[in-house]
Each structure stands twice: as structure tokens, then as C-alpha cells.
Enzyme design. Structure first.
Site, PDB file in Angstrom:
ATOM      1  N   GLU A  24       0.830  -1.216   0.000  1.00 44.41           N
ATOM      2  CA  GLU A  24       0.000   0.000   0.000  1.00 44.41           C
ATOM      3  C   GLU A  24       0.860   1.260   0.000  1.00 44.41           C
ATOM      4  O   GLU A  24       2.079   1.205   0.233  1.00 44.41           O
ATOM      5  CB  GLU A  24      -0.933   0.007   1.210  1.00 44.41           C
ATOM      6  N   LYS A 158      -3.478  -1.810  15.507  1.00 46.80           N
ATOM      7  CA  LYS A 158      -2.858  -1.016  16.567  1.00 46.80           C
ATOM      8  C   LYS A 158      -3.733  -0.887  17.780  1.00 46.80           C
ATOM      9  O   LYS A 158      -4.954  -0.872  17.676  1.00 46.80           O
ATOM     10  CB  LYS A 158      -2.611   0.388  16.042  1.00 46.80           C
TER      11      LYS A 158
HETATM   12  N1  PSU Z   1      -2.843   1.479  10.667  1.00 47.81           N
HETATM   13  C1  PSU Z   1      -1.522   1.516  10.834  1.00 47.81           C
HETATM   14  N2  PSU Z   1      -0.745   2.103   9.904  1.00 47.81           N
HETATM   15  C2  PSU Z   1      -1.283   2.690   8.792  1.00 47.81           C
HETATM   16  C3  PSU Z   1      -2.698   2.639   8.610  1.00 47.81           C
HETATM   17  C4  PSU Z   1      -3.426   2.025   9.570  1.00 47.81           C
HETATM   18  O1  PSU Z   1      -1.035   0.988  11.811  1.00 47.81           O
HETATM   19  O2  PSU Z   1      -0.550   3.246   7.967  1.00 47.81           O
HETATM   20  C5  PSU Z   1      -3.310   3.210   7.361  1.00 47.81           C
HETATM   21  C6  PSU Z   1      -3.622   2.077   6.376  1.00 47.81           C
HETATM   22  O3  PSU Z   1      -3.478   2.581   5.058  1.00 47.81           O
HETATM   23  C7  PSU Z   1      -5.077   1.786   6.663  1.00 47.81           C
HETATM   24  C8  PSU Z   1      -5.593   3.165   6.933  1.00 47.81           C
HETATM   25  O4  PSU Z   1      -5.763   1.175   5.580  1.00 47.81           O
HETATM   26  O5  PSU Z   1      -4.571   3.801   7.688  1.00 47.81           O
HETATM   27  C9  PSU Z   1      -6.886   3.131   7.718  1.00 47.81           C
HETATM   28  O6  PSU Z   1      -7.415   4.413   7.783  1.00 47.81           O
HETATM   29  P1  PSU Z   1      -8.908   4.613   8.320  1.00 47.81           P
HETATM   30  O7  PSU Z   1      -8.815   4.260   9.784  1.00 47.81           O
HETATM   31  O8  PSU Z   1      -9.177   6.067   8.087  1.00 47.81           O
HETATM   32  O9  PSU Z   1      -9.783   3.717   7.515  1.00 47.81           O
END
Ligand code: PSU
Ligand code: MN
Length: 305
Positions: A24, A158
Site C-alpha cells: 500500500e 494497533k
Molecule cells: N494502521 C496503521 N498504519 C497505517 C494505517 C493504519 O497501523 O498506515 C493506514 C492504512 O493505510 C489503513 C488506513 O488502511 O490507515 C486506515 O485508515 P482509516 O482508519 O481512516 O480507515
């Protein structure tokens, strides 16, 4: 036809039926600071090549979905400002308007599947945020795992998230959550979240076989493989808990909402740990890339058998 553009390395790999692992780009633009983000991306791509597979970092540039980035494209992306964070909802707008966009887990799964790539390695997935009972903040990554047939290797989710609720939603959506090599669900910077993962597999070949079995059964959606961070690189949950609590309290006080929540928390935790979170983050992404390569190799072998 979807607007896909393949990097030369990926074009060759596709023709030869070589194993490919998707990566990604939101982790590059919204998860880490320059220049560590660029170095991380290059290092992880090199790990995948060393393991015998081909890395395909995915992003949106110039109205095209880029499957694999050249070094110049990767540099541009890692330094660009105003990069859109693209989830399922945003992908078409970014493409239609020619904006530069980084793909989240959800959008990377969509693009990987369009490109015929079955395995994707990252750091952590989005999930159910703490306080979701009032904010309704649940990442679109979870819905995507339910509908797009890509096996995602992550280090769990996380502790900025509500992990029990994240597991409940994944169960409701029918997403297999498979801990690799242990019973416990890993929690990103630490190996043990204190929760038992619903499923466990110890070999990449089994993960590949299970991916194929879902297809044979006609089940939509992918698999989440939760790969624990190597022991030497882990940061204990006890060390992180107060820092996470502080970052969340600051986000609330500053009215951070929607797409900005995850990047804000990641950046604050990086600052609060004086960069230690970043070192651990790099180690776990590399670890996931290596496992992703093993799974992709096993899948490619099965395809030939
Ligand atoms: N969690 C992490 N590192 C990240 C992300 C999430 O520990 O870089 C990034 C990933 O790209 C994930 C996105 O798909 O954040 C999720 O964002 P949201 O919670 O806005 O859906
Ligand atoms: Mn969200």
C-alpha cells in the site's frame, strides 16, 4: 476497462507467472515522515525481491492506478504534499480528476484484485476505533476484507483501535483472522494483544491453501493474516498504553475526525516515543513482506500444480 498501468518489472512478472506481492501507499504518505517513508518503501520492496517474489507498490497518479512504482514515482509520492488518502469511497474521484492519491488497505485490495494480485503485505489495518459506539468510526478496511479476495498480511491492529470490537466486526463480516505461528492476536508494536486470535496457521502453504479453498467454495472476501512483530523489535504494551491514551485525548481535544484520525494518532505516537515506534514499524512491515512473499510463492506453485 479500469485505468491500470503496470511498471515494467510487474509487466514482466505477470507474463512469467511470477509471484507478486502488493504494497500500500498510505503508509508512505500518511504513516511515516520523509525520508524514512521512502527508505522503508525501498527496503520492503528489496525484502520481497530477496525472498523470491516481485513487489508492486500501488498508488494513483495521473489518472491511472499504478501497479508498481518506478523509483522516481516513489520519490515523488513520498515527498508530495496534499496527497489524497484513498479508501474505497475516494478511488474513482481521484482517478477521474487526475489527483495524486495513496491507497489505504481497502483501496489497495481493490486495485490488487483488479491487477490479479492475491497477496498484499502492510503494517496495520484500520479497524473499529475506540469510542465507535458514539463516533461510528469503523474503517472501510473491514468491509473490504469481507468482499475482496485478497490475503492481507498485517501485524494485527494497533492499540489505538478497540481490538475486541474489531474482532467482533470481522467475525460478523465472515473474515478469517489468522494468527501466524501463535495463538494470540498480535497488537502491532507488541506480539500479544491479550486476545486469542480466532484462527491460527503455522505455514505459508496452509495460508495459500486456505486462500484457494475460499475461492473453491465461492466465498467472497479475503483473509487477514496477523503476523507478530519479531521479538527483538517489539515495544511492550505497557510502555505504549499511556502514550496512546495521550494521543487519543489530544485528537479529541483538537476535534480531529474522520480520515484524519489514524494519521494524527500515528504521527503523535511517533513523536511521543521519540521515533521508537517508527523503528518497530519498519521491522514489522519487513517481517510481513517476507511472509507475504512466501504466501505468494506458495500460491504461484499451486497454480502450476
Ligand atoms: N494502521 C496503521 N498504519 C497505517 C494505517 C493504519 O497501523 O498506515 C493506514 C492504512 O493505510 C489503513 C488506513 O488502511 O490507515 C486506515 O485508515 P482509516 O482508519 O481512516 O480507515
Ligand atoms: Mn475512520
Amino acid at each position: 476497462m479500469p485505468p491500470l498501468s503496470y511498471a515494467p518489472e510487474i509487466e514482466t512478472a505477470r507474463r512469467a507467472g511470477q509471484p507478486i506481492v502488493a504494497l500500500e501507499s498510505t503508509i508512505i504518505t500518511h504513516g511515516m515522515p520523509w525520508p524514512q517513508n521512502y527508505e522503508m518503501a525501498r527496503r520492503v520492496e528489496a525484502d520481497i525481491r530477496a525472498a523470491g517474489a516481485v513487489p508492486a507498490t500501488i498508488a494513483v497518479m495521473g489518472g491511472r492506478i499504478r501497479i508498481g512504482l518506478t523509483d522516481a514515482q516513489l520519490r515523488d509520492l513520498a515527498q508530495a504534499r496534499d496527497v489524497m488518502k484513498l479508501s474505497r469511497a475516494d478511488l474513482a474521484v481521484a482517478l477521474a480528476t487526475g489527483r495524486i492519491g495513496a491507497t489505504t488497505v481497502a483501496a489497495t485490495m481493490i486495485c490488487a484484485h483488479l491487477a490479479g494480485i492475491a497477496v498484499f503485505a502492510t503494517g496495520g489495518i484500520g479497524g473499529v476505533h475506540r469510542g465507535a459506539e458514539t463516533s461510528f468510526d469503523i474503517s472501510a478496511d473491514l468491509q473490504e476484507l469481507a468482499q475482496t479476495p485478497v490475503t492481507v498480511v498485517a501485524a494485527g491492529a494497533k492499540a489505538i483501535l478497540d481490538l475486541p470490537k474489531t474482532l467482533e466486526v470481522l467475525e460478523t463480516l465472515g473474515v478469517p483472522v489468522i494468527a501466524y505461528g501463535q495463538d494470540a492476536l498480535p497488537a502491532f508494536w507488541s506480539r500479544d494483544s491479550g486476545l486469542t486470535a480466532p484462527l491460527r496457521l503455522d505455514h505459508a502453504e496452509e495460508i495459500a491453501a486456505s486462500h484457494q479453498m475460499r475461492r473453491a467454495l465461492g466465498l467472497p472476501g479475503g483473509q487477514l493474516v496477523a503476523n507478530p512483530i519479531p521479538e527483538a523489535d517489539e515495544i511492550s504494551a505497557a510502555t505504549l498504553a499511556p502514550l496512546i491514551a495521550q494521543a487519543i485525548a489530544e485528537a479529541e481535544a483538537q476535534g480531529i475526525a474522520a480520515k484524519s484520525v489514524t494519521p494524527f494518532l500515528l504521527a503523535r505516537i511517533f513523536e511521543l516515543t521519540q521515533g521508537a515506534s517508527l523503528t518497530a514499524n519498519l521491522a514489522l512491515v519487513r517481517n510481513n513482506a517476507r511472509l507475504g512473499a512466501e504466501i505468494a510463492i506458495a500460491l504461484a506453485r499451486e497454480a502450476l500444480a
